[in-house]
Design a protein around this motif. Structure first.
Motif, PDB file in Angstrom:
ATOM      1  N   GLY A  59       2.933  11.884  14.871  1.00 57.60           N
ATOM      2  CA  GLY A  59       1.737  11.035  15.120  1.00 57.60           C
ATOM      3  C   GLY A  59       1.111  10.277  14.276  1.00 57.60           C
ATOM      4  N   ARG A  60       1.221  10.886  13.036  1.00 67.27           N
ATOM      5  CA  ARG A  60       0.490  10.238  11.861  1.00 67.27           C
ATOM      6  C   ARG A  60       0.857   8.655  11.742  1.00 67.27           C
ATOM      7  NH1 ARG A  60      -4.082  11.271  10.611  1.00 67.27           N
ATOM      8  NH2 ARG A  60      -3.345  13.287   9.914  1.00 67.27           N
ATOM      9  N   PHE A  61       2.097   8.304  11.600  1.00 65.17           N
ATOM     10  CA  PHE A  61       2.309   6.863  11.551  1.00 65.17           C
ATOM     11  C   PHE A  61       1.887   6.044  12.916  1.00 65.17           C
ATOM     12  CE2 PHE A  61       4.832   3.070  12.687  1.00 65.17           C
ATOM     13  CZ  PHE A  61       4.476   2.380  11.529  1.00 65.17           C
ATOM     14  N   GLY A  62       1.926   6.852  14.053  1.00 64.54           N
ATOM     15  CA  GLY A  62       1.294   6.207  15.333  1.00 64.54           C
ATOM     16  C   GLY A  62      -0.324   6.082  15.160  1.00 64.54           C
ATOM     17  N   GLN A  63      -1.061   6.661  14.793  1.00 64.22           N
ATOM     18  CA  GLN A  63      -2.309   6.732  14.606  1.00 64.22           C
ATOM     19  C   GLN A  63      -2.730   5.454  13.468  1.00 64.22           C
ATOM     20  OE1 GLN A  63      -3.402  10.694  13.147  1.00 64.22           O
ATOM     21  NE2 GLN A  63      -3.555  11.383  14.884  1.00 64.22           N
ATOM     22  N   MET A  64      -1.738   5.699  12.427  1.00 66.34           N
ATOM     23  CA  MET A  64      -2.095   4.535  11.562  1.00 66.34           C
ATOM     24  C   MET A  64      -1.905   3.077  12.057  1.00 66.34           C
ATOM     25  SD  MET A  64      -0.497   6.530   8.297  1.00 66.34           S
ATOM     26  CE  MET A  64      -0.423   5.093   7.028  1.00 66.34           C
ATOM     27  N   ALA A  65      -0.725   3.043  12.810  1.00 62.94           N
ATOM     28  CA  ALA A  65      -0.420   1.616  13.147  1.00 62.94           C
ATOM     29  C   ALA A  65      -1.402   1.282  14.358  1.00 62.94           C
ATOM     30  CB  ALA A  65       1.045   1.844  13.901  1.00 62.94           C
ATOM     31  N   ARG A  66      -1.775   2.128  15.074  1.00 65.21           N
ATOM     32  CA  ARG A  66      -2.768   1.959  16.287  1.00 65.21           C
ATOM     33  C   ARG A  66      -4.025   1.527  15.523  1.00 65.21           C
ATOM     34  NH1 ARG A  66      -2.468  -0.538  20.136  1.00 65.21           N
ATOM     35  NH2 ARG A  66      -0.861   0.984  21.000  1.00 65.21           N
TER      36      ARG A  66
ATOM     37  N   ILE B  74       0.935  -1.310   0.041  1.00 69.18           N
ATOM     38  CA  ILE B  74      -0.015  -0.121  -0.003  1.00 69.18           C
ATOM     39  C   ILE B  74       0.942   1.245  -0.088  1.00 69.18           C
ATOM     40  CG2 ILE B  74      -1.735   1.195   1.110  1.00 69.18           C
ATOM     41  CD1 ILE B  74      -2.216  -1.555   2.731  1.00 69.18           C
ATOM     42  N   VAL B  75       0.698   2.146  -0.958  1.00 72.75           N
ATOM     43  CA  VAL B  75       1.449   3.141  -1.070  1.00 72.75           C
ATOM     44  C   VAL B  75       0.429   4.451  -0.695  1.00 72.75           C
ATOM     45  CG1 VAL B  75       3.137   4.771  -2.432  1.00 72.75           C
ATOM     46  CG2 VAL B  75       2.882   2.083  -2.574  1.00 72.75           C
ATOM     47  N   SER B  76       0.844   5.339   0.356  1.00 76.62           N
ATOM     48  CA  SER B  76       0.110   6.353   0.612  1.00 76.62           C
ATOM     49  C   SER B  76      -0.663   7.228  -0.265  1.00 76.62           C
ATOM     50  CB  SER B  76       0.868   7.331   1.591  1.00 76.62           C
ATOM     51  OG  SER B  76       1.948   7.964   1.209  1.00 76.62           O
ATOM     52  N   PRO B  77      -0.425   7.511  -1.633  1.00 74.97           N
ATOM     53  CA  PRO B  77      -1.178   8.205  -2.339  1.00 74.97           C
ATOM     54  C   PRO B  77      -2.506   7.341  -2.599  1.00 74.97           C
ATOM     55  CG  PRO B  77       0.953   8.447  -3.300  1.00 74.97           C
ATOM     56  CD  PRO B  77       1.007   7.526  -1.864  1.00 74.97           C
ATOM     57  N   ALA B  78      -2.339   6.207  -2.288  1.00 72.84           N
ATOM     58  CA  ALA B  78      -3.654   5.171  -2.340  1.00 72.84           C
ATOM     59  C   ALA B  78      -4.577   5.587  -1.143  1.00 72.84           C
ATOM     60  CB  ALA B  78      -3.429   3.954  -2.251  1.00 72.84           C
TER      61      ALA B  78
ATOM     62  N   VAL C  17       9.628   4.763   4.130  1.00 73.69           N
ATOM     63  CA  VAL C  17       9.012   6.052   3.570  1.00 73.69           C
ATOM     64  C   VAL C  17       9.702   6.160   2.175  1.00 73.69           C
ATOM     65  CG1 VAL C  17       9.101   8.529   3.479  1.00 73.69           C
ATOM     66  CG2 VAL C  17       8.760   7.308   5.662  1.00 73.69           C
ATOM     67  N   ALA C  18       8.737   6.381   1.088  1.00 70.16           N
ATOM     68  CA  ALA C  18       9.530   6.596  -0.232  1.00 70.16           C
ATOM     69  C   ALA C  18       9.371   8.018  -0.665  1.00 70.16           C
ATOM     70  CB  ALA C  18       8.308   5.662  -1.284  1.00 70.16           C
ATOM     71  N   SER C  19       9.877   8.102  -1.963  1.00 64.75           N
ATOM     72  CA  SER C  19      10.159   9.415  -2.475  1.00 64.75           C
ATOM     73  C   SER C  19       8.535  10.258  -2.233  1.00 64.75           C
ATOM     74  CB  SER C  19      10.536   9.327  -4.113  1.00 64.75           C
ATOM     75  OG  SER C  19       9.427   8.786  -4.692  1.00 64.75           O
ATOM     76  N   ARG C  20       8.511  11.670  -2.480  1.00 61.77           N
ATOM     77  CA  ARG C  20       7.500  12.421  -2.332  1.00 61.77           C
ATOM     78  C   ARG C  20       6.835  12.249  -1.017  1.00 61.77           C
ATOM     79  NH1 ARG C  20       7.872  10.313  -7.412  1.00 61.77           N
ATOM     80  NH2 ARG C  20       5.909   9.393  -7.251  1.00 61.77           N
ATOM     81  N   ASN C  21       7.292  11.843  -0.147  1.00 56.02           N
ATOM     82  CA  ASN C  21       6.819  11.757   1.300  1.00 56.02           C
ATOM     83  C   ASN C  21       5.736  10.775   1.508  1.00 56.02           C
ATOM     84  OD1 ASN C  21       6.869  12.498   4.182  1.00 56.02           O
ATOM     85  ND2 ASN C  21       5.150  13.852   3.644  1.00 56.02           N
ATOM     86  N   ARG C  22       5.864   9.587   0.887  1.00 53.74           N
ATOM     87  CA  ARG C  22       4.754   8.546   0.724  1.00 53.74           C
ATOM     88  C   ARG C  22       5.258   7.409   1.581  1.00 53.74           C
ATOM     89  NH1 ARG C  22       4.777   6.941  -5.199  1.00 53.74           N
ATOM     90  NH2 ARG C  22       6.874   7.074  -4.759  1.00 53.74           N
ATOM     91  N   VAL C  23       4.210   7.067   2.362  1.00 49.60           N
ATOM     92  CA  VAL C  23       4.622   5.701   3.410  1.00 49.60           C
ATOM     93  C   VAL C  23       4.387   4.356   2.475  1.00 49.60           C
ATOM     94  CG1 VAL C  23       3.537   4.449   5.480  1.00 49.60           C
ATOM     95  CG2 VAL C  23       3.955   6.863   5.566  1.00 49.60           C
ATOM     96  N   VAL C  24       4.910   3.356   2.569  1.00 49.50           N
ATOM     97  CA  VAL C  24       4.881   2.176   1.801  1.00 49.50           C
ATOM     98  C   VAL C  24       4.779   1.185   2.985  1.00 49.50           C
ATOM     99  CG1 VAL C  24       5.907   0.602   0.486  1.00 49.50           C
ATOM    100  CG2 VAL C  24       6.512   3.021   0.240  1.00 49.50           C
ATOM    101  N   LEU C  25       3.492   0.393   2.968  1.00 49.07           N
ATOM    102  CA  LEU C  25       3.118  -0.411   4.008  1.00 49.07           C
ATOM    103  C   LEU C  25       2.915  -1.986   3.274  1.00 49.07           C
ATOM    104  CD1 LEU C  25       0.452   1.229   5.936  1.00 49.07           C
ATOM    105  CD2 LEU C  25       2.536   0.486   7.151  1.00 49.07           C
ATOM    106  N   ALA C  26       3.264  -2.980   3.859  1.00 50.93           N
ATOM    107  CA  ALA C  26       2.767  -4.359   3.619  1.00 50.93           C
ATOM    108  C   ALA C  26       1.998  -4.908   4.946  1.00 50.93           C
ATOM    109  CB  ALA C  26       3.692  -5.138   3.097  1.00 50.93           C
ATOM    110  N   THR C  27       0.952  -5.417   4.783  1.00 47.70           N
ATOM    111  CA  THR C  27       0.113  -5.803   6.194  1.00 47.70           C
ATOM    112  C   THR C  27      -0.106  -7.268   5.783  1.00 47.70           C
ATOM    113  OG1 THR C  27      -1.948  -5.285   5.398  1.00 47.70           O
ATOM    114  CG2 THR C  27      -0.529  -3.470   6.416  1.00 47.70           C
TER     115      THR C  27
END
Length: 131
Positions: free
Chosen positions: A86-93, A72-76, A107-117
């Motif tokens: 606190g944003r990552f903490g909120q997402m992780a919680r 999942i890449v944050s522009p999605a 974290v990827a280019s253009r300030n995006r978070v990359v997640l696999a769950t």
């Protein structure tokens, strides 16, 4: 869809260049990158859009792609900006409370978070609903 490719390199000068040049010469943009060195080995995660071309380029350079992960890449995900205290903490919680495990994050280019769950579909829906 963006994918995370996992490769292992030797922790020595030139290995990053070999990876970057292989992808660049094939016209593949590195959207995100995370590398951890441990015990003479570099464990590298590379975020790419063109998986087939990236895989062929890496393997042509003698770099074995050990794993390919849907991410999942944050522009999605809707804004607000993930670069907020606190944003990552909120997402992780939120994911934790739903019983969803984070298996990969960087974290990827253009300030995006990359997640696999453990459940990317549910995670995407949950994160969209909280934004």
């Amino acid at each position: 869809m963006a994918k995370d490719l996992f490769v292992t390199l030797t922790d020595q000068p030139g290995e990053g260049a070999r990876l970057g040049e292989a992808l660049g010469n094939a016209g593949v943009n590195i959207e995100g990158l995370c590398a951890l060195m441990e015990g003479g080995t570099a464990n590298v995660h590379v975020l790419v859009d063109d998986v087939a071309t990236a895989r062929a380029a890496l393997e042509g350079a003698g770099i074995v792609v050990q794993a390919e992960t849907d991410v999942i890449v944050s522009p999605a995900l809707p804004e607000p900006d993930v670069d907020t205290p606190g944003r990552f903490g909120q997402m992780a919680r939120a994911l934790s409370d739903a019983g969803i495990n984070i298996t990969l994050v960087y974290v990827a280019s253009r300030n995006r978070v990359v997640l696999a769950t453990s459940d990317n579909e549910r995670a995407t829906q949950l994160l969209k609903s909280m934004m």
